[in-house]
Design a protein around this motif. Structure first.
Motif, PDB file in Angstrom:
ATOM      1  N   GLU A 191       0.813  -1.245  -0.034  1.00  9.64           N
ATOM      2  CA  GLU A 191       0.010   0.091   0.004  1.00  9.64           C
ATOM      3  C   GLU A 191       0.914   1.464   0.041  1.00  9.64           C
ATOM      4  N   VAL A 192       1.987   1.218   0.908  1.00  9.21           N
ATOM      5  CA  VAL A 192       2.806   2.678   0.920  1.00  9.21           C
ATOM      6  C   VAL A 192       3.639   2.884  -0.064  1.00  9.21           C
ATOM      7  N   LEU A 193       4.081   1.730  -0.711  1.00  9.79           N
ATOM      8  CA  LEU A 193       4.961   1.855  -1.841  1.00  9.79           C
ATOM      9  C   LEU A 193       4.312   2.188  -3.299  1.00  9.79           C
ATOM     10  N   ALA A 194       3.063   2.039  -3.182  1.00 13.30           N
ATOM     11  CA  ALA A 194       2.066   2.287  -4.512  1.00 13.30           C
ATOM     12  C   ALA A 194       2.197   3.649  -4.825  1.00 13.30           C
ATOM     13  N   ASP A 195       1.742   4.099  -6.253  1.00 11.06           N
ATOM     14  CA  ASP A 195       1.891   5.585  -6.489  1.00 11.06           C
ATOM     15  C   ASP A 195       0.795   6.251  -5.652  1.00 11.06           C
ATOM     16  N   ALA A 196       1.084   7.418  -5.362  1.00  4.70           N
ATOM     17  CA  ALA A 196      -0.028   8.230  -4.708  1.00  4.70           C
ATOM     18  C   ALA A 196      -1.024   8.718  -5.696  1.00  4.70           C
ATOM     19  N   ARG A 197      -2.189   8.497  -5.265  1.00  4.68           N
ATOM     20  CA  ARG A 197      -3.322   9.021  -6.225  1.00  4.68           C
ATOM     21  C   ARG A 197      -4.410   9.881  -5.409  1.00  4.68           C
ATOM     22  N   HIS A 198      -4.932  10.935  -5.974  1.00  7.30           N
ATOM     23  CA  HIS A 198      -5.712  11.682  -5.088  1.00  7.30           C
ATOM     24  C   HIS A 198      -7.016  12.184  -6.254  1.00  7.30           C
ATOM     25  N   TRP A 199      -8.094  12.449  -6.006  1.00  4.93           N
ATOM     26  CA  TRP A 199      -9.250  12.931  -6.771  1.00  4.93           C
ATOM     27  C   TRP A 199      -9.261  14.343  -6.922  1.00  4.93           C
ATOM     28  N   TYR A 257      11.184   5.034   8.912  1.00  2.03           N
ATOM     29  CA  TYR A 257      10.342   4.155   8.465  1.00  2.03           C
ATOM     30  C   TYR A 257      10.461   4.333   6.897  1.00  2.03           C
ATOM     31  N   ILE A 258      10.498   5.790   6.312  1.00  2.43           N
ATOM     32  CA  ILE A 258      10.678   5.992   4.858  1.00  2.43           C
ATOM     33  C   ILE A 258      11.969   5.511   4.400  1.00  2.43           C
ATOM     34  N   THR A 259      13.000   5.552   5.230  1.00  2.00           N
ATOM     35  CA  THR A 259      14.313   5.032   4.888  1.00  2.00           C
ATOM     36  C   THR A 259      14.184   3.620   4.624  1.00  2.00           C
ATOM     37  N   HIS A 260      13.787   3.092   5.626  1.00  2.00           N
ATOM     38  CA  HIS A 260      13.733   1.302   5.574  1.00  2.00           C
ATOM     39  C   HIS A 260      12.893   0.919   4.350  1.00  2.00           C
ATOM     40  N   ALA A 261      11.724   1.507   4.165  1.00  2.00           N
ATOM     41  CA  ALA A 261      10.880   1.211   3.030  1.00  2.00           C
ATOM     42  C   ALA A 261      11.600   1.444   1.727  1.00  2.00           C
ATOM     43  N   LYS A 262      12.238   2.658   1.496  1.00  2.00           N
ATOM     44  CA  LYS A 262      12.969   2.649   0.259  1.00  2.00           C
ATOM     45  C   LYS A 262      14.134   1.770   0.026  1.00  2.00           C
ATOM     46  N   VAL A 263      14.775   1.624   1.131  1.00  2.00           N
ATOM     47  CA  VAL A 263      15.947   0.585   0.858  1.00  2.00           C
ATOM     48  C   VAL A 263      15.428  -0.753   0.513  1.00  2.00           C
ATOM     49  N   LEU A 264      14.445  -1.073   1.339  1.00  2.00           N
ATOM     50  CA  LEU A 264      13.814  -2.628   1.090  1.00  2.00           C
ATOM     51  C   LEU A 264      13.283  -2.795  -0.409  1.00  2.00           C
ATOM     52  N   GLN A 265      12.653  -1.663  -0.880  1.00  2.00           N
ATOM     53  CA  GLN A 265      12.220  -1.549  -2.327  1.00  2.00           C
ATOM     54  C   GLN A 265      13.420  -1.530  -3.319  1.00  2.00           C
ATOM     55  N   ASN A 266      14.539  -0.792  -2.968  1.00  2.00           N
ATOM     56  CA  ASN A 266      15.471  -0.628  -4.024  1.00  2.00           C
ATOM     57  C   ASN A 266      16.328  -1.848  -4.243  1.00  2.00           C
ATOM     58  N   VAL A 267      16.229  -2.929  -3.122  1.00  2.00           N
ATOM     59  CA  VAL A 267      16.897  -4.214  -3.210  1.00  2.00           C
ATOM     60  C   VAL A 267      16.207  -5.045  -3.439  1.00  2.00           C
ATOM     61  N   GLY A 268      14.837  -4.876  -3.766  1.00  2.00           N
ATOM     62  CA  GLY A 268      13.852  -5.985  -4.398  1.00  2.00           C
ATOM     63  C   GLY A 268      13.199  -6.664  -3.326  1.00  2.00           C
ATOM     64  N   MET A 269      13.369  -6.528  -2.189  1.00  2.00           N
ATOM     65  CA  MET A 269      12.540  -7.310  -1.003  1.00  2.00           C
ATOM     66  C   MET A 269      11.207  -7.013  -1.059  1.00  2.00           C
ATOM     67  N   THR A 270      10.590  -5.751  -1.808  1.00  2.00           N
ATOM     68  CA  THR A 270       9.152  -5.612  -1.790  1.00  2.00           C
ATOM     69  C   THR A 270       8.500  -6.054  -3.061  1.00  2.00           C
ATOM     70  N   ARG A 271       9.220  -6.896  -3.613  1.00  2.00           N
ATOM     71  CA  ARG A 271       8.740  -7.399  -5.197  1.00  2.00           C
ATOM     72  C   ARG A 271       7.484  -8.426  -4.741  1.00  2.00           C
ATOM     73  N   ILE A 272       6.587  -8.431  -5.568  1.00  2.00           N
ATOM     74  CA  ILE A 272       5.365  -9.477  -5.208  1.00  2.00           C
ATOM     75  C   ILE A 272       5.341 -10.375  -6.471  1.00  2.00           C
ATOM     76  N   ASP A 273       6.461 -10.216  -7.140  1.00  2.00           N
ATOM     77  CA  ASP A 273       6.457 -11.493  -8.556  1.00  2.00           C
ATOM     78  C   ASP A 273       7.325 -12.465  -7.910  1.00  2.00           C
ATOM     79  N   PRO A 274       7.167 -13.923  -8.425  1.00  2.00           N
ATOM     80  CA  PRO A 274       8.124 -14.838  -7.785  1.00  2.00           C
ATOM     81  C   PRO A 274       9.463 -14.714  -8.224  1.00  2.00           C
TER      82      PRO A 274
END
Length: 403
Positions: A191-199, A257-274
């Motif tokens: 949820e957090v790492l998805a693009d932000a959208r607003h109406w 939190y932001i730092t951890h989340a971005k690092v995890l994303q950058n190294v591929g740990m938040t990937r949802i594909d096998p």
């Protein structure tokens, strides 16, 4: 008043089932089911110790419609409360239709292989539930859930229309963990790492995740950095209140939190594909979930408060022109733990799940079909918030928000 089947045995379920047991005049018989029965048994043990109420437990693979139908029939459940993963919403709705059972959840469906949560999959069940004479209530948590009821209450009692609305979610809680999410780590990070959208202006505006930051002084907490992000109530509010010109959702995060989340994303740990690791196929974010603390286990060490609410601007009912109201709840982590053994994030979702379920069982929300919270009468729900641990307050502001 009604037999209830609760599916899922995480932190939210822990809070919700305790609160159901505290209202045994409404929830006359409770069955708690999960893939891991031991988790259900642990919650049942805590419920018995704290309330004296016995609840039944069962093992259930929520993806198996036939097994869910059988359990609904065996327990004679009038209502299924889905506190499992949002991936399972549709199969549980299918089971309710087959078994003749009302349905309620706290988060909208999203496919497991795509971080895309939208209501259209569940809204497509409208005719099926109407024809079956059954009710499905979507999103009876806090956000979505209470935040949508807040908006409906403002429209019923304060504003003829809502021109703009901002949903603000601040967790000022602290614990001893280096990095821990507020709720299910897999769902939280998706949820957090998805693009932000607003109406805004009749269309969705998209910005990269975690790029739009504003400081806000939250009641009971103080100044916190909040970030613009997407949340499902924006879709339902902008659909059911078509006069809304702008709808945004904000959530607070600390720098760590932001730092951890971005690092995890950058190294591929938040990937949802096998991916293949040592010849075994794994999904990185699911492996990461096993490494991170279970938010449901952090109640004893979490201190501080959460503040969640809406700031809405629109034309006043009394004809005095445009007005802005801030309606919110402040919830204390330590008080939640003393009452039910949960931290405030689980509590603020679990209690509204109980109250929404009570609305169905009491007959207040029984119109056949599929409904979001802002489509329903808010008054008894709002009264129950005050009586069952989530008191709210509303204040008129000087004018619309400037952020």
């Amino acid at each position: 008043m009604g037999k209830t089947l609760v599916v899922g045995a995480g932190g939210v379920s822990h809070a919700a089932v305790h609160k159901m047991a505290m209202n045994s005049d409404i929830f006359t018989e409770i069955t708690l089911a999960s893939r891991t029965k031991a988790k259900c048994d642990a919650i049942a043990k805590s419920v018995k110790e704290r309330t004296g109420v016995d609840i039944k437990t069962a093992e259930l693979d929520a993806y198996n419609v036939a097994d869910t139908v059988k359990l609904i029939k065996d327990t004679e459940a009038e209502l299924l409360v889905n506190l499992a993963l949002p991936y399972q919403d549709l199969v549980l709705m299918d089971a309710c239709l087959e078994a003749g059972c009302h349905y309620l959840d706290t988060a909208n469906y999203e496919p497991e292989d795509e971080a895309k949560f939208e209501y259209h999959w569940q809204w497509a069940y409208q005719d099926k539930f109407k024809q079956a004479g059954l009710t499905a209530i979507l999103g009876s948590g806090f956000d979505p859930g209470v935040t949508s009821v807040f908006a409906k209450w403002l429209k019923k009692h304060k504003l003829d229309s809502i021109r703009q609305i901002d949903v603000l979610d601040a967790n000022g809680g602290q614990n001893d963990q280096e990095f821990a999410t507020n709720f299910n780590p897999e769902i939280n990070l998706r949820e957090v790492l998805a693009d932000a959208r607003h109406w805004e202006g009749g269309e969705w505006k998209v910005t990269p995740a975690m790029t739009h930051k504003v400081e806000f002084d939250f009641p009971g907490i103080g100044p916190k950095n909040m970030y613009l992000m997407y949340h499902e109530e924006l879709e339902s509010l902008s659909t059911h209140f078509p006069e809304i010109e702008r709808a945004r959702f904000w959530m607070t995060f600390g720098d760590a939190y932001i730092t951890h989340a971005k690092v995890l994303q950058n190294v591929g740990m938040t990937r949802i594909d096998p991916v293949v690791h040592n010849g075994v196929e794994i999904i990185p974010i699911q492996f990461l979930k096993t490494l991170l603390p279970d938010p449901g286990d952090l109640g004893a060490e979490t201190k501080g408060k959460a503040c969640i609410g809406d700031i809405a601007t629109g034309q006043a009912k009394d004809g005095s022109g445009e007005k802005t109201y801030y309606i919110y709840n402040i919830c204390d982590h330590e008080e939640c733990y003393r009452e039910v053994g949960s931290q405030a994030v689980s509590y603020t979702t679990g209690v509204p799940a109980m109250i929404g379920a009570a609305q169905v069982l009491k007959g207040n929300w029984r119109e056949p079909g599929v409904w979001n919270m802002e489509q329903l009468d808010p008054d008894d729900f709002m009264d129950m918030l005050n009586k069952h641990g989530l008191p709210w307050q509303v204040h008129e502001l000087d004018g619309p928000v400037e952020f």
